[in-house]
Motif scaffolding. Structure first.
Motif, short mmCIF file in Angstrom:
data_model
loop_
_atom_site.label_atom_id
_atom_site.label_comp_id
_atom_site.label_asym_id
_atom_site.label_seq_id
_atom_site.Cartn_x
_atom_site.Cartn_y
_atom_site.Cartn_z
N ALA A 80 0.83 -1.21 0.00
CA ALA A 80 0.00 0.00 0.00
C ALA A 80 0.87 1.26 0.00
CB ALA A 80 -0.92 -0.01 1.22
N LEU A 81 1.95 1.24 0.75
CA LEU A 81 2.87 2.38 0.75
C LEU A 81 3.51 2.57 -0.61
CD1 LEU A 81 4.29 4.62 2.35
CD2 LEU A 81 5.99 2.93 3.07
N ALA A 82 3.89 1.47 -1.25
CA ALA A 82 4.48 1.55 -2.58
C ALA A 82 3.49 2.10 -3.59
CB ALA A 82 4.96 0.16 -3.02
N GLU A 83 2.22 1.69 -3.48
CA GLU A 83 1.19 2.20 -4.40
C GLU A 83 0.99 3.70 -4.21
OE1 GLU A 83 -1.75 2.58 -7.19
OE2 GLU A 83 -0.41 0.88 -6.85
N ARG A 84 1.01 4.15 -2.97
CA ARG A 84 0.78 5.56 -2.70
C ARG A 84 1.95 6.43 -3.14
NH1 ARG A 84 0.51 6.89 3.29
NH2 ARG A 84 2.59 7.71 2.93
N GLU A 85 3.17 5.90 -3.01
CA GLU A 85 4.35 6.70 -3.31
C GLU A 85 4.91 6.44 -4.71
OE1 GLU A 85 5.30 9.04 -1.35
OE2 GLU A 85 3.79 8.49 0.15
N ARG A 86 4.24 5.59 -5.48
CA ARG A 86 4.75 5.31 -6.82
C ARG A 86 4.63 6.56 -7.68
NH1 ARG A 86 2.27 0.43 -10.30
NH2 ARG A 86 0.35 1.52 -9.69
N PRO A 87 5.68 6.91 -8.44
CA PRO A 87 5.60 8.10 -9.30
C PRO A 87 4.49 7.95 -10.32
CG PRO A 87 7.87 7.33 -9.06
CD PRO A 87 6.99 6.27 -8.47
N ARG A 88 3.71 9.00 -10.51
CA ARG A 88 2.63 9.01 -11.48
C ARG A 88 3.10 9.68 -12.77
NH1 ARG A 88 1.22 6.19 -7.91
NH2 ARG A 88 -0.85 6.06 -6.94
N PRO A 89 2.79 9.09 -13.92
CA PRO A 89 3.17 9.74 -15.18
C PRO A 89 2.41 11.04 -15.39
CG PRO A 89 1.75 7.85 -15.59
CD PRO A 89 2.09 7.83 -14.13
N VAL A 90 3.09 12.03 -15.91
CA VAL A 90 2.48 13.33 -16.17
C VAL A 90 2.02 13.37 -17.62
CG1 VAL A 90 2.83 15.82 -16.18
CG2 VAL A 90 3.96 14.40 -14.46
#
Length: 221
Positions: free
Chosen positions: A200-210
């Motif tokens: 869950a922490l990895a999902e929240r902190e995963r970089p999002r593509p712009v």
């Protein structure tokens, strides 16, 4: 009862030395060293994931305030948790983090099982070594039938070797093996609890593509 009656160096050497030699021959050196080192863990309390779960919760607060890169400065004693946090800092997703934790948990289980199997192997070998000592004592007894004193000494070797083998197997080696297996089962279950919060922490902190949307020509006019 005089306890010295039950002490015989020859029988002890046959059973103890034979059991150790059997363990050396049947067990890889790394697993045998791990089995001996595992003796230090026996007096410890069973592994609990609670302190690590509290640490993960603290990491979540740190990442929320300062970003995932701030976790790179954290001091983490547990190797599995450190590897997972390093993956999160590197931007890996929850699937990668969960797979890494599962692999590390399986590898840890294999190491624990190997250590327990080494002690179980000694428990199997000890009675056999006791029987060998008994046969050696009987042979010595029959060879020296003319000397009553020698017969008594040989008979002591024969009987005490069987006793030593049974005691070594059932009061030392097998209890150690069973306790190591029990501790390994508890730790495997407890470490499984780390996967969900770290994923869950990895999902929240995963970089999002712009994503960039081009302007319509009419908007520019």
């Amino acid at each position: 009862m005089n306890l010295a009656t039950f002490l015989d160096p020859t029988a002890l050497a046959i059973v103890g030395g034979g059991t150790i030699l059997s363990a050396i021959l049947r067990t890889p050196a790394a697993d045998l060293a791990r089995a001996i080192a595992a003796l230090r863990t026996l007096p410890r309390r069973r592994f609990s994931a609670e302190p690590l779960l509290e640490q993960i919760t603290a990491f979540g607060r740190i990442a929320r305030r300062h970003g995932a890169m701030a976790l790179d400065r954290s001091v983490i004693a547990d190797k599995d948790l450190a590897a997972a946090v390093a993956d999160i800092v590197d931007g890996h997703g929850p699937d990668h983090v969960a797979a890494r934790l599962q692999h590390l948990r399986r590898a840890r289980i294999e190491r624990h099982v190997a250590a327990a199997d080494a002690w179980a192997g000694m428990a199997e070998a000890a009675p056999a070594m006791g029987m060998i000592g008994t046969l050696v004592g009987l042979v010595a007894m029959f060879v020296q039938m003319a000397d009553p004193q020698a017969i008594g000494s040989a008979m002591a070797v024969a009987l005490l070797a069987t006793l030593y083998g049974a005691l070594l197997a059932n009061l030392v080696a097998m209890p150690i093996a069973n306790r190591l297996r029990a501790a390994a089962r508890v730790e495997a279950f407890e470490r499984g609890r780390l996967e969900a919060p770290l994923a869950a922490l990895a999902e929240r902190e995963r970089p999002r593509p712009v994503s960039f949307s081009p302007h319509h020509p009419s908007e520019a006019a």
